[in-house]
Design a protein around this motif. Sequence first.
Motif, PDB file in Angstrom:
ATOM      1  N   PHE A  68       0.865  -1.178   0.000  1.00 53.16           N
ATOM      2  CA  PHE A  68       0.000   0.000   0.000  1.00 53.16           C
ATOM      3  C   PHE A  68       0.899   1.224   0.000  1.00 53.16           C
ATOM      4  O   PHE A  68       1.780   1.347   0.841  1.00 53.16           O
ATOM      5  CB  PHE A  68      -0.879  -0.041   1.261  1.00 53.16           C
ATOM      6  CG  PHE A  68      -1.731   1.175   1.450  1.00 53.16           C
ATOM      7  CD1 PHE A  68      -2.798   1.428   0.606  1.00 53.16           C
ATOM      8  CD2 PHE A  68      -1.472   2.058   2.487  1.00 53.16           C
ATOM      9  CE1 PHE A  68      -3.590   2.550   0.785  1.00 53.16           C
ATOM     10  CE2 PHE A  68      -2.259   3.190   2.674  1.00 53.16           C
ATOM     11  CZ  PHE A  68      -3.322   3.431   1.825  1.00 53.16           C
ATOM     12  N   SER A  69       0.702   2.110  -0.967  1.00 52.27           N
ATOM     13  CA  SER A  69       1.603   3.243  -1.118  1.00 52.27           C
ATOM     14  C   SER A  69       0.822   4.525  -1.399  1.00 52.27           C
ATOM     15  O   SER A  69      -0.187   4.496  -2.100  1.00 52.27           O
ATOM     16  CB  SER A  69       2.545   2.938  -2.281  1.00 52.27           C
ATOM     17  OG  SER A  69       3.496   3.937  -2.395  1.00 52.27           O
ATOM     18  N   LEU A  70       1.301   5.634  -0.856  1.00 52.53           N
ATOM     19  CA  LEU A  70       0.660   6.934  -1.091  1.00 52.53           C
ATOM     20  C   LEU A  70       1.711   7.980  -1.463  1.00 52.53           C
ATOM     21  O   LEU A  70       2.868   7.885  -1.042  1.00 52.53           O
ATOM     22  CB  LEU A  70      -0.085   7.397   0.168  1.00 52.53           C
ATOM     23  CG  LEU A  70      -1.308   6.569   0.583  1.00 52.53           C
ATOM     24  CD1 LEU A  70      -1.775   6.978   1.974  1.00 52.53           C
ATOM     25  CD2 LEU A  70      -2.439   6.698  -0.427  1.00 52.53           C
ATOM     26  N   ALA A  71       1.277   8.980  -2.218  1.00 53.52           N
ATOM     27  CA  ALA A  71       2.145  10.101  -2.566  1.00 53.52           C
ATOM     28  C   ALA A  71       2.195  11.065  -1.384  1.00 53.52           C
ATOM     29  O   ALA A  71       1.180  11.321  -0.738  1.00 53.52           O
ATOM     30  CB  ALA A  71       1.589  10.816  -3.793  1.00 53.52           C
ATOM     31  N   ILE A  72       3.380  11.592  -1.112  1.00 49.13           N
ATOM     32  CA  ILE A  72       3.532  12.667  -0.122  1.00 49.13           C
ATOM     33  C   ILE A  72       3.424  13.967  -0.906  1.00 49.13           C
ATOM     34  O   ILE A  72       4.172  14.170  -1.867  1.00 49.13           O
ATOM     35  CB  ILE A  72       4.898  12.602   0.582  1.00 49.13           C
ATOM     36  CG1 ILE A  72       5.105  11.251   1.276  1.00 49.13           C
ATOM     37  CG2 ILE A  72       5.048  13.751   1.583  1.00 49.13           C
ATOM     38  CD1 ILE A  72       6.538  11.005   1.754  1.00 49.13           C
ATOM     39  N   ILE A  78       3.339  16.721  -5.534  1.00 49.03           N
ATOM     40  CA  ILE A  78       4.033  15.543  -5.020  1.00 49.03           C
ATOM     41  C   ILE A  78       5.510  15.846  -4.735  1.00 49.03           C
ATOM     42  O   ILE A  78       6.188  16.478  -5.533  1.00 49.03           O
ATOM     43  CB  ILE A  78       3.861  14.327  -5.975  1.00 49.03           C
ATOM     44  CG1 ILE A  78       4.528  13.087  -5.396  1.00 49.03           C
ATOM     45  CG2 ILE A  78       4.360  14.613  -7.357  1.00 49.03           C
ATOM     46  CD1 ILE A  78       4.151  11.807  -6.081  1.00 49.03           C
ATOM     47  N   ILE A  79       5.965  15.420  -3.540  1.00 46.91           N
ATOM     48  CA  ILE A  79       7.368  15.621  -3.157  1.00 46.91           C
ATOM     49  C   ILE A  79       8.044  14.306  -2.766  1.00 46.91           C
ATOM     50  O   ILE A  79       9.236  14.282  -2.484  1.00 46.91           O
ATOM     51  CB  ILE A  79       7.530  16.640  -2.007  1.00 46.91           C
ATOM     52  CG1 ILE A  79       6.881  16.141  -0.709  1.00 46.91           C
ATOM     53  CG2 ILE A  79       6.984  18.007  -2.410  1.00 46.91           C
ATOM     54  CD1 ILE A  79       7.333  16.907   0.540  1.00 46.91           C
ATOM     55  N   GLY A  80       7.275  13.218  -2.728  1.00 45.69           N
ATOM     56  CA  GLY A  80       7.854  11.942  -2.337  1.00 45.69           C
ATOM     57  C   GLY A  80       6.798  10.857  -2.289  1.00 45.69           C
ATOM     58  O   GLY A  80       5.675  11.048  -2.760  1.00 45.69           O
ATOM     59  N   SER A  81       7.168   9.735  -1.703  1.00 49.24           N
ATOM     60  CA  SER A  81       6.252   8.609  -1.627  1.00 49.24           C
ATOM     61  C   SER A  81       6.517   7.822  -0.349  1.00 49.24           C
ATOM     62  O   SER A  81       7.643   7.810   0.157  1.00 49.24           O
ATOM     63  CB  SER A  81       6.455   7.701  -2.842  1.00 49.24           C
ATOM     64  OG  SER A  81       5.531   6.633  -2.821  1.00 49.24           O
ATOM     65  N   MET A  82       5.461   7.208   0.167  1.00 51.02           N
ATOM     66  CA  MET A  82       5.569   6.434   1.389  1.00 51.02           C
ATOM     67  C   MET A  82       4.763   5.169   1.198  1.00 51.02           C
ATOM     68  O   MET A  82       3.656   5.233   0.667  1.00 51.02           O
ATOM     69  CB  MET A  82       4.998   7.266   2.528  1.00 51.02           C
ATOM     70  CG  MET A  82       5.266   6.704   3.878  1.00 51.02           C
ATOM     71  SD  MET A  82       5.074   7.984   5.141  1.00 51.02           S
ATOM     72  CE  MET A  82       6.667   8.782   5.156  1.00 51.02           C
ATOM     73  N   GLY A  83       5.316   4.048   1.576  1.00 46.61           N
ATOM     74  CA  GLY A  83       4.601   2.812   1.330  1.00 46.61           C
ATOM     75  C   GLY A  83       4.837   1.752   2.372  1.00 46.61           C
ATOM     76  O   GLY A  83       5.779   1.811   3.171  1.00 46.61           O
ATOM     77  N   SER A  84       3.926   0.798   2.340  1.00 41.01           N
ATOM     78  CA  SER A  84       3.972  -0.350   3.208  1.00 41.01           C
ATOM     79  C   SER A  84       4.072  -1.558   2.304  1.00 41.01           C
ATOM     80  O   SER A  84       3.189  -1.790   1.482  1.00 41.01           O
ATOM     81  CB  SER A  84       2.670  -0.359   4.006  1.00 41.01           C
ATOM     82  OG  SER A  84       2.468  -1.591   4.604  1.00 41.01           O
ATOM     83  N   PHE A 117       0.812   8.658   7.701  1.00 40.56           N
ATOM     84  CA  PHE A 117       0.774   7.330   7.074  1.00 40.56           C
ATOM     85  C   PHE A 117       0.436   6.249   8.111  1.00 40.56           C
ATOM     86  O   PHE A 117      -0.353   5.347   7.845  1.00 40.56           O
ATOM     87  CB  PHE A 117       2.115   7.022   6.397  1.00 40.56           C
ATOM     88  CG  PHE A 117       2.076   5.788   5.539  1.00 40.56           C
ATOM     89  CD1 PHE A 117       1.291   5.745   4.395  1.00 40.56           C
ATOM     90  CD2 PHE A 117       2.812   4.670   5.871  1.00 40.56           C
ATOM     91  CE1 PHE A 117       1.247   4.605   3.592  1.00 40.56           C
ATOM     92  CE2 PHE A 117       2.780   3.524   5.076  1.00 40.56           C
ATOM     93  CZ  PHE A 117       1.996   3.497   3.930  1.00 40.56           C
ATOM     94  N   ILE A 118       1.014   6.367   9.303  1.00 33.64           N
ATOM     95  CA  ILE A 118       0.732   5.391  10.363  1.00 33.64           C
ATOM     96  C   ILE A 118      -0.760   5.437  10.727  1.00 33.64           C
ATOM     97  O   ILE A 118      -1.399   4.392  10.879  1.00 33.64           O
ATOM     98  CB  ILE A 118       1.646   5.628  11.588  1.00 33.64           C
ATOM     99  CG1 ILE A 118       3.084   5.248  11.227  1.00 33.64           C
ATOM    100  CG2 ILE A 118       1.166   4.821  12.794  1.00 33.64           C
ATOM    101  CD1 ILE A 118       4.126   5.720  12.215  1.00 33.64           C
TER     102      ILE A 118
END
Length: 176
Positions: A68-72, A78-84, A117-118
């Motif tokens: 599961f991933s989302l754009a920061i 968009i400046i980055g990405s965060m994922g599980s 994200f958490i």
Amino acid sequence: KHNMKNKIKLMKHKVSNAKRIVNLLEKDVVKTLGMGLKANYPKITKKFEESWLKKQIKNYTKKKPNEFSLAITLDNKIIGSMGSGTIDYENNSTEIGYWIGKEYWGKGYGTKALNLFIKELNKKHKLKRIVARSATFNPGSYKILEKCGFKLEGTQKKVIKGKTKYHDLFVYSKIQ
């Protein structure tokens, strides 16, 4: 000027983000990522990103995606990405990762994004354990983890074979 609380948001990825992501993933950013530590990491192209994004978008429709991933985003840009990645539903745990474009480093955006994200992960899945690994040479990354309540569990020695040496990784976890 509005405060940072309004600025940083997590949004679902779109295929149209591909070009922006390729531009943000320049060598200094890639060097901090697991794949970028490897001697032969894949060339990051628009095509490579588009296929990755399509996979992420498909996961939004699944009840139990394996990642599961989302754009920061900062002010909707968009400046980055965060994922599980590899969500372990049986043991209620997952490993997370993230990156932010270099010009946005050191401004608290990663910490803000990780806290969001958490919350998002916990809304979707009742997680007991969240793990994150960071290269030992990347304090920018592991300081984010510490600020978000992650605890250092140990050091994995010589995990990733780089061009000239093997890299060690710190293992952090957040038990909830």
